[in-house]
Design a protein around this motif. Structure first.
Motif, PDB file in Angstrom:
ATOM      1  N   LEU A  84      75.289  73.955  37.878  1.00 23.65           N
ATOM      2  CA  LEU A  84      74.549  75.206  37.684  1.00 23.65           C
ATOM      3  C   LEU A  84      74.098  75.366  36.234  1.00 23.65           C
ATOM      4  CD1 LEU A  84      76.756  77.705  39.751  1.00 23.65           C
ATOM      5  CD2 LEU A  84      74.432  76.936  40.310  1.00 23.65           C
ATOM      6  N   GLN A  85      74.933  74.906  35.319  1.00 24.08           N
ATOM      7  CA  GLN A  85      74.616  75.052  33.904  1.00 24.08           C
ATOM      8  C   GLN A  85      73.458  74.160  33.464  1.00 24.08           C
ATOM      9  OE1 GLN A  85      78.256  75.598  31.349  1.00 24.08           O
ATOM     10  NE2 GLN A  85      79.225  75.185  33.319  1.00 24.08           N
ATOM     11  N   SER A  86      73.067  73.230  34.327  1.00 21.63           N
ATOM     12  CA  SER A  86      71.933  72.367  33.991  1.00 21.63           C
ATOM     13  C   SER A  86      70.599  72.981  34.422  1.00 21.63           C
ATOM     14  CB  SER A  86      72.105  70.982  34.628  1.00 21.63           C
ATOM     15  OG  SER A  86      71.940  71.073  36.035  1.00 21.63           O
ATOM     16  N   ILE A  87      70.629  74.107  35.129  1.00 23.93           N
ATOM     17  CA  ILE A  87      69.382  74.781  35.521  1.00 23.93           C
ATOM     18  C   ILE A  87      68.877  75.537  34.297  1.00 23.93           C
ATOM     19  CG2 ILE A  87      68.269  76.401  37.096  1.00 23.93           C
ATOM     20  CD1 ILE A  87      70.715  76.003  38.988  1.00 23.93           C
ATOM     21  N   PRO A  88      67.712  75.163  33.790  1.00 20.45           N
ATOM     22  CA  PRO A  88      67.229  75.795  32.556  1.00 20.45           C
ATOM     23  C   PRO A  88      66.928  77.287  32.710  1.00 20.45           C
ATOM     24  CG  PRO A  88      66.026  73.764  33.028  1.00 20.45           C
ATOM     25  CD  PRO A  88      66.839  74.095  34.251  1.00 20.45           C
ATOM     26  N   TYR A  89      67.052  77.992  31.628  1.00 23.56           N
ATOM     27  CA  TYR A  89      66.697  79.407  31.522  1.00 23.56           C
ATOM     28  C   TYR A  89      65.277  79.591  32.061  1.00 23.56           C
ATOM     29  CZ  TYR A  89      65.729  83.859  29.107  1.00 23.56           C
ATOM     30  OH  TYR A  89      65.395  85.160  28.801  1.00 23.56           O
ATOM     31  N   GLY A  90      65.090  80.590  32.897  1.00 23.71           N
ATOM     32  CA  GLY A  90      63.765  80.901  33.412  1.00 23.71           C
ATOM     33  C   GLY A  90      63.315  80.036  34.573  1.00 23.71           C
ATOM     34  N   GLN A  91      64.194  79.138  35.050  1.00 22.88           N
ATOM     35  CA  GLN A  91      63.849  78.291  36.186  1.00 22.88           C
ATOM     36  C   GLN A  91      64.857  78.520  37.310  1.00 22.88           C
ATOM     37  OE1 GLN A  91      63.015  74.207  35.204  1.00 22.88           O
ATOM     38  NE2 GLN A  91      62.209  74.777  33.208  1.00 22.88           N
ATOM     39  N   THR A  92      64.494  78.055  38.490  1.00 20.90           N
ATOM     40  CA  THR A  92      65.378  78.207  39.640  1.00 20.90           C
ATOM     41  C   THR A  92      65.604  76.861  40.300  1.00 20.90           C
ATOM     42  OG1 THR A  92      63.502  78.710  41.077  1.00 20.90           O
ATOM     43  CG2 THR A  92      64.669  80.600  40.099  1.00 20.90           C
ATOM     44  N   SER A  93      66.594  76.821  41.164  1.00 20.87           N
ATOM     45  CA  SER A  93      66.895  75.623  41.937  1.00 20.87           C
ATOM     46  C   SER A  93      67.309  76.060  43.334  1.00 20.87           C
ATOM     47  CB  SER A  93      68.005  74.805  41.269  1.00 20.87           C
ATOM     48  OG  SER A  93      68.149  73.554  41.913  1.00 20.87           O
ATOM     49  N   TYR A  94      67.612  75.089  44.196  1.00 20.14           N
ATOM     50  CA  TYR A  94      68.012  75.331  45.579  1.00 20.14           C
ATOM     51  C   TYR A  94      69.378  74.705  45.821  1.00 20.14           C
ATOM     52  CZ  TYR A  94      62.918  75.536  45.597  1.00 20.14           C
ATOM     53  OH  TYR A  94      61.628  75.806  45.278  1.00 20.14           O
ATOM     54  N   TYR A  95      70.067  75.217  46.833  1.00 16.33           N
ATOM     55  CA  TYR A  95      71.364  74.654  47.193  1.00 16.33           C
ATOM     56  C   TYR A  95      71.238  73.171  47.535  1.00 16.33           C
ATOM     57  CZ  TYR A  95      72.796  79.525  47.467  1.00 16.33           C
ATOM     58  OH  TYR A  95      73.058  80.835  47.169  1.00 16.33           O
ATOM     59  N   SER A  96      70.197  72.816  48.275  1.00 13.41           N
ATOM     60  CA  SER A  96      70.031  71.413  48.677  1.00 13.41           C
ATOM     61  C   SER A  96      69.792  70.516  47.461  1.00 13.41           C
ATOM     62  CB  SER A  96      68.900  71.260  49.687  1.00 13.41           C
ATOM     63  OG  SER A  96      67.683  71.744  49.165  1.00 13.41           O
ATOM     64  N   ARG A  97      69.062  71.011  46.482  1.00  9.58           N
ATOM     65  CA  ARG A  97      68.819  70.229  45.269  1.00  9.58           C
ATOM     66  C   ARG A  97      70.118  70.009  44.505  1.00  9.58           C
ATOM     67  NH1 ARG A  97      64.448  72.761  41.728  1.00  9.58           N
ATOM     68  NH2 ARG A  97      63.138  72.131  43.466  1.00  9.58           N
ATOM     69  N   LEU A  98      70.960  71.043  44.435  1.00 11.96           N
ATOM     70  CA  LEU A  98      72.255  70.893  43.766  1.00 11.96           C
ATOM     71  C   LEU A  98      73.136  69.898  44.510  1.00 11.96           C
ATOM     72  CD1 LEU A  98      73.024  74.592  42.769  1.00 11.96           C
ATOM     73  CD2 LEU A  98      72.530  72.700  41.224  1.00 11.96           C
ATOM     74  N   ALA A  99      73.120  69.962  45.842  1.00 10.28           N
ATOM     75  CA  ALA A  99      73.920  69.017  46.633  1.00 10.28           C
ATOM     76  C   ALA A  99      73.458  67.586  46.368  1.00 10.28           C
ATOM     77  CB  ALA A  99      73.817  69.351  48.121  1.00 10.28           C
ATOM     78  N   GLU A 100      72.145  67.383  46.311  1.00  9.45           N
ATOM     79  CA  GLU A 100      71.615  66.046  46.005  1.00  9.45           C
ATOM     80  C   GLU A 100      72.007  65.621  44.600  1.00  9.45           C
ATOM     81  OE1 GLU A 100      67.402  66.279  46.666  1.00  9.45           O
ATOM     82  OE2 GLU A 100      67.676  66.708  48.806  1.00  9.45           O
TER      83      GLU A 100
END
Length: 165
Positions: A84-100
């Motif tokens: 989670l800490q690798s998701i940059p400020y002002g950006q979003t991600s998805y659960y599936s992307r984190l799982a990958e």
């Protein structure tokens, strides 16, 4: 362990930590109770750096926290919180992307569960995880707060995501 309460634009926060680092940053509506141990002490200056950096973040002057973190959880939870800490400020991600990203694309639900168990909200930015369709999926602090944090960071998400709030 030291603890304190801190007023913020998203409501009252409960903060706790010790020499190992920050262990909790909880919002007033979270389903986790604010448990103060019998041997815990009300912080004098011990958590001032956390509060100062939070104030800077809410004022739009801080995009990255520089604090020692010590969240308590399983090895898998720790790996999700680190991701989670690798998701940059002002950006979003998805659960599936984190799982990958964690090398286990089938662990989407487990990633979601670990995301929901994050004990250091805001600083470990679980609010930056949204649904693949852009929806503002669950957030322990409430979807209104999630939208508020994403808007503060200038993150883009579909306007229709706000209509359901």
């Amino acid at each position: 362990m030291f603890y304190r309460y801190h007023e913020s634009p998203i409501g009252r926060l409960f903060i706790s930590g010790d020499a190992s680092g920050l262990q909790q940053l909880l919002m007033d509506v979270e389903r986790h109770s604010w448990r103060v141990g019998d041997d815990w002490k009300l912080a004098a200056k011990e958590l001032d750096a956390v509060c100062q950096q939070l104030d800077e973040y809410f004022a739009g002057r801080r995009k990255r926290f520089e604090l020692r973190l010590a969240p308590q959880g399983t090895h898998f939870q720790q790996s999700v919180w680190h991701a989670l800490q690798s998701i940059p400020y002002g950006q979003t991600s998805y659960y599936s992307r984190l799982a990958e990203q964690l090398g286990n694309p089938k662990a989407v639900r487990a990633v979601g569960t670990a995301n929901g168990a994050n004990p250091i909200s805001v600083i470990i930015p679980c609010h930056r995880v949204i649904g693949r369709d852009g929806s503002l999926t669950g957030y322990a602090g409430g979807l209104q707060r999630k939208a508020q944090l994403l808007a503060l960071e200038g993150a883009s998400f579909p306007e229709q995501a706000l209509l359901s709030l």
